[in-house]
Design a protein around this motif. Structure first.
Motif, short mmCIF file in Angstrom:
data_model
loop_
_atom_site.label_atom_id
_atom_site.label_comp_id
_atom_site.label_asym_id
_atom_site.label_seq_id
_atom_site.Cartn_x
_atom_site.Cartn_y
_atom_site.Cartn_z
N ARG A 272 0.81 -1.21 0.00
CA ARG A 272 0.00 0.00 0.00
C ARG A 272 0.85 1.26 0.00
NH1 ARG A 272 -3.70 -1.82 4.98
NH2 ARG A 272 -1.62 -2.56 5.57
N GLN A 273 2.08 1.15 0.51
CA GLN A 273 2.97 2.30 0.51
C GLN A 273 3.46 2.63 -0.90
OE1 GLN A 273 6.17 1.97 3.42
NE2 GLN A 273 4.96 0.54 4.63
N LYS A 274 3.41 1.67 -1.79
CA LYS A 274 3.95 1.84 -3.13
C LYS A 274 2.87 1.88 -4.21
CE LYS A 274 8.02 1.56 -1.27
NZ LYS A 274 8.91 2.73 -1.19
N SER A 275 1.67 1.44 -3.88
CA SER A 275 0.63 1.30 -4.90
C SER A 275 0.21 2.63 -5.50
CB SER A 275 -0.59 0.61 -4.30
OG SER A 275 -0.29 -0.72 -3.94
N ALA A 276 0.12 3.67 -4.68
CA ALA A 276 -0.34 4.95 -5.20
C ALA A 276 0.61 5.48 -6.27
CB ALA A 276 -0.48 5.96 -4.06
N ASP A 277 1.91 5.34 -6.03
CA ASP A 277 2.88 5.80 -7.03
C ASP A 277 2.82 4.95 -8.29
OD1 ASP A 277 4.10 8.08 -5.87
OD2 ASP A 277 5.29 6.81 -4.56
N LEU A 278 2.64 3.63 -8.14
CA LEU A 278 2.54 2.78 -9.32
C LEU A 278 1.29 3.13 -10.12
CD1 LEU A 278 3.57 0.43 -11.03
CD2 LEU A 278 2.37 -1.14 -9.49
N GLU A 279 0.19 3.37 -9.43
CA GLU A 279 -1.04 3.75 -10.12
C GLU A 279 -0.84 5.07 -10.89
OE1 GLU A 279 -3.74 3.82 -6.83
OE2 GLU A 279 -4.53 1.82 -7.30
N TRP A 280 -0.18 6.02 -10.24
CA TRP A 280 0.05 7.32 -10.90
C TRP A 280 0.90 7.15 -12.15
CZ3 TRP A 280 4.19 10.35 -12.26
CH2 TRP A 280 3.91 11.70 -12.57
N MET A 281 1.96 6.34 -12.06
CA MET A 281 2.84 6.13 -13.21
C MET A 281 2.11 5.42 -14.35
SD MET A 281 6.67 5.42 -11.61
CE MET A 281 6.20 4.07 -10.52
N MET A 282 1.29 4.44 -14.00
CA MET A 282 0.52 3.76 -15.04
C MET A 282 -0.46 4.73 -15.70
SD MET A 282 1.37 0.59 -15.57
CE MET A 282 -0.08 0.12 -16.52
N ASP A 283 -1.15 5.55 -14.91
CA ASP A 283 -2.12 6.49 -15.46
C ASP A 283 -1.45 7.55 -16.33
OD1 ASP A 283 -4.20 5.18 -14.21
OD2 ASP A 283 -4.22 6.51 -12.46
N GLU A 284 -0.26 7.97 -15.93
CA GLU A 284 0.46 9.01 -16.67
C GLU A 284 1.22 8.47 -17.87
OE1 GLU A 284 0.90 12.49 -16.12
OE2 GLU A 284 -0.94 12.20 -14.93
N GLY A 285 1.33 7.16 -17.96
CA GLY A 285 2.07 6.57 -19.08
C GLY A 285 3.57 6.71 -18.99
N VAL A 286 4.10 6.98 -17.78
CA VAL A 286 5.54 7.10 -17.63
C VAL A 286 6.15 5.71 -17.55
CG1 VAL A 286 5.29 9.32 -16.47
CG2 VAL A 286 5.52 7.25 -15.10
N SER A 287 7.43 5.63 -17.85
CA SER A 287 8.13 4.34 -17.85
C SER A 287 8.81 4.11 -16.51
CB SER A 287 9.16 4.31 -18.98
OG SER A 287 8.52 4.30 -20.24
N PHE A 288 8.84 2.86 -16.08
CA PHE A 288 9.36 2.57 -14.74
C PHE A 288 10.07 1.22 -14.71
CE2 PHE A 288 4.94 1.07 -14.84
CZ PHE A 288 5.07 -0.24 -14.42
N ASN A 289 10.92 1.09 -13.70
CA ASN A 289 11.56 -0.18 -13.39
C ASN A 289 11.39 -0.44 -11.90
OD1 ASN A 289 13.23 -2.51 -13.46
ND2 ASN A 289 15.00 -1.27 -12.86
N LEU A 290 10.73 -1.52 -11.55
CA LEU A 290 10.51 -1.88 -10.15
C LEU A 290 11.78 -2.50 -9.60
CD1 LEU A 290 6.99 -3.58 -10.42
CD2 LEU A 290 7.52 -1.15 -10.05
N TYR A 291 12.37 -1.86 -8.59
CA TYR A 291 13.60 -2.37 -7.97
C TYR A 291 13.28 -2.78 -6.53
CZ TYR A 291 18.56 -2.90 -7.04
OH TYR A 291 19.80 -3.44 -6.76
N MET A 292 13.30 -4.08 -6.21
CA MET A 292 13.51 -5.22 -7.09
C MET A 292 12.16 -5.87 -7.40
SD MET A 292 16.87 -5.66 -7.49
CE MET A 292 16.98 -7.37 -8.06
#
Length: 608
Positions: A272-292
């Protein structure tokens, strides 16, 4: 012929022949074959995953909704001695990349030469430190020339795997978070030239922390930049936009967990600490790499360390509170992230999550044989002045320094110049500990008349992998050793890398060992049905474990890691015997058998 040209040709021949693809920056987006492409990557490291499990881990990444795998290359893993490269077996990163490509996954490669990654000296070979005063990650030619040679070699191996050659590799990272270390454009330009000189023609980028100054220091004009962060994605990308307006928004490391250090609590980072940022990145179409995405395990003595006013070595478990746990099984975080991604993919349907057999127990393992450690040592070399591990060509493990002292003596042994941990033995019996991992308190040496043997068994617990302090990471005896007011000299140096246990004739164990003695304990056992399992080392003190000749890593009662993960693929079956060897270094009254568990145990020893 260029170095590794024969390997490049061989790997090229193995690749499918098809049309050349394109991957490029088009305004504020990445384009793959002319179409906008959002990188949804997850970090995995080939040496931290049993080779037999590589394919499964890639399948798990794809099933979570990722389309790319990101990985580091570990220079010191491949060039343990100058000019001697090894890319076989577990070290065959080309095979790992090709496995990703065969499953339709793209790849981002981060070849260093420095990678951090909680890895020994951040991936830089120990032999670079042999000469005094070498400056790492700089234009010091003693470091830079071998670093450039590494970059040229791997560039030649990676170009045939690039999208331009119909391979899966999208782009390469230049250095790693350099803006957190220094500001030296000349150094970065030298590395860039080495990659190009080795034949790589594709896209390059720099990845740095989220601060504006850090971003500016870590790259080069015209080089794509990526932001690394663990929370608050929106402001992190706003800062990136200031540094490089109008370019793709990309995080090379979105930290969704954290690593563990000996003596500190296990990190449990809730999704839950990370989900909001992942949701934002998916909605914005930005590229990401989950470490790890999947951390796995750092086997052997490849773990690194950090410095925060004290020396903090890293555990062998690299669980990282990742979507896949240390054994490769999905955690609640995996399913939460999968749901976040799948809801935003429109008509794209994700593959089913692969089913995995449950981990289990293979029963207790009885340690029925023993071997004297000190009586099984190889021959050494006497030097008038103590030499560090790097000075006589050793990278990891232990060095035993042996001297003869005259009695009577009752004086303190000054161990302030020991890195990292030393077991002091007098006439074969352990009498104390020293080194920076336990503080610099001297060990009192008391002995009667005559000649006595003083053994200093020094352990490299992992070179620091982050920050300028890396430049002083020499191991073993790094200065003068004094006994009272006397300077000790003429030490015999016995090199003990211990990638495999010492060899010798084991005897039947006769119960508890004599106090202060160092012994290797062994079990020969059979397994009817191999299962992923964990060795339960609670009850032991501190030491090393080998299974069938594979160094599984360290254990230490202070925690948080109290168990060692054993992959089923490393267990022999069909009536064939397995061999487990334990070297207990600091505790006398250890159990005579090791239980196996179906799950790991994390705890901190009270008072630590």
């Amino acid at each position: 012929m260029k170095p590794f040209a024969f390997l490049t040709a061989a790997y090229t021949a193995l690749l499918p022949i098809s049309h050349a693809a394109t991957f490029e920056v088009a305004g504020n987006q990445f384009h793959l074959d002319g179409q906008a492409f959002q990188i949804r990557a997850g970090e995995m490291h080939y040496p931290r995953i049993p080779r037999a499990e590589w394919a499964n881990r890639v399948k798990m990444a794809k099933a979570m909704g990722l389309n790319t795998v990101s990985l580091y290359l570990f220079w010191n893993l491949h060039e343990e001695r100058p000019g001697q490269f090894d890319f076989e077996g577990q070290k065959d990163f080309v095979a790992f990349i090709r496995e990703c490509g065969s499953q339709g996954m793209k790849v981002i490669v981060r070849p260093g030469p420095y990678v951090c990654a909680e890895w020994e000296l951040g991936g830089i070979p120990a032999w670079v430190m042999a000469e005094p005063g070498v400056k790492l990650r700089s234009t010091d030619r003693r470091y830079l020339e071998p670093a450039k040679a590494w970059m040229r070699n791997v560039a030649g191996m990676l170009e045939p795997l690039s999208v331009a050659k119909d391979g899966p590799v999208l782009m390469l990272q230049l250095e790693n978070e350099f803006g957190s270390f220094a500001s030296d454009p000349e150094y970065l330009r030298e590395l860039e030239a080495a990659l190009r000189g080795g034949g790589y023609t594709g896209l390059l980028f720099a990845g740095d922390g989220p601060g504006e100054e850090t971003q500016r220091r870590g790259g080069l004009p015209g080089l794509l930049k990526a932001a690394n962060f663990g929370k608050e994605a929106k402001p992190a990308f706003e800062t990136l936009e200031k540094v490089q307006p109008g370019k793709p928004r990309f995080t090379a490391e979105f930290w969704i967990g954290w690593f563990d250090q000996w003596g500190r609590p296990h990190h449990r980072i809730d999704a839950r600490q990370k989900s909001a940022d992942l949701e934002w990145m998916m909605d914005e179409g930005v590229s990401f790499n989950l470490y790890m995405f999947h951390g796995g395990t750092t086997r052997g003595f490849w773990t690194g360390a950090n410095w925060d006013g004290a020396y903090r070595p890293t555990t062998n478990s690299y669980d990282y509170s990742a979507p896949l746990d240390e054994s490769g099984r999905p955690t609640p975080k995996y399913h939460i992230f999968r749901e976040i991604i799948s809801r935003r993919l429109g008509q794209e349907t994700l593959p089913e999550v692969p089913a995995l057999p449950s981990p289990g127990t293979i029963g207790p393992i009885s340690l029925g044989e023993q071997l004297s450690f000190l009586k099984s040592l190889p021959a050494g070399e006497t030097k008038e002045v103590p030499a560090s591990m790097e000075q006589f060509g050793q990278g990891r493990g232990f060095v035993l320094y042996r001297a003869q002292i005259k009695g009577p003596v009752d004086a303190p042994l000054d161990l302030a110049q020991v890195q990292d941990r030393v077991i002091v033995l007098l006439d074969g019996k352990r009498i104390g500990l020293g080194g920076r991992s336990v503080g610099t308190t001297p060990v009192q040496i008391t002995a009667g008349e005559g000649s006595h043997r003083l053994d200093l068994l020094v352990e490299n617990m992992g070179r620091i992998n982050f920050g300028p302090v890396m430049n002083s990471e020499r191991k073993g005896l790094t200065g003068i050793v004094r006994l009272g007011d006397r300077e000790l000299a003429a030490f015999e140096h016995i090199s003990l890398p211990l990638d495999q246990p010492l060899a010798g004739d084991y005897e039947k164990a006769a119960g508890a060992t004599e106090p202060g003695q160092l012994v290797l304990r062994r079990s020969k056992f059979k397994v009817a049905t191999p299962q992923d399992t964990w060795l339960d080392l609670r009850g032991f003190g501190r030491g090393v474990v080998w299974l069938n000749g594979i160094n599984l890593g360290r254990y230490w009662s202070i925690g948080p890691q109290q168990t060692i993960y054993v992959p089923s693929v490393w267990l022999r079956s069909g009536g064939e015997e397995n061999e487990l060897v334990v070297l207990e270094l600091e505790k006398d009254d250890c159990p005579q058998e090791i239980p196996t568990l179906k799950e790991p145990v994390w705890s901190i020893l009270p008072g630590k």
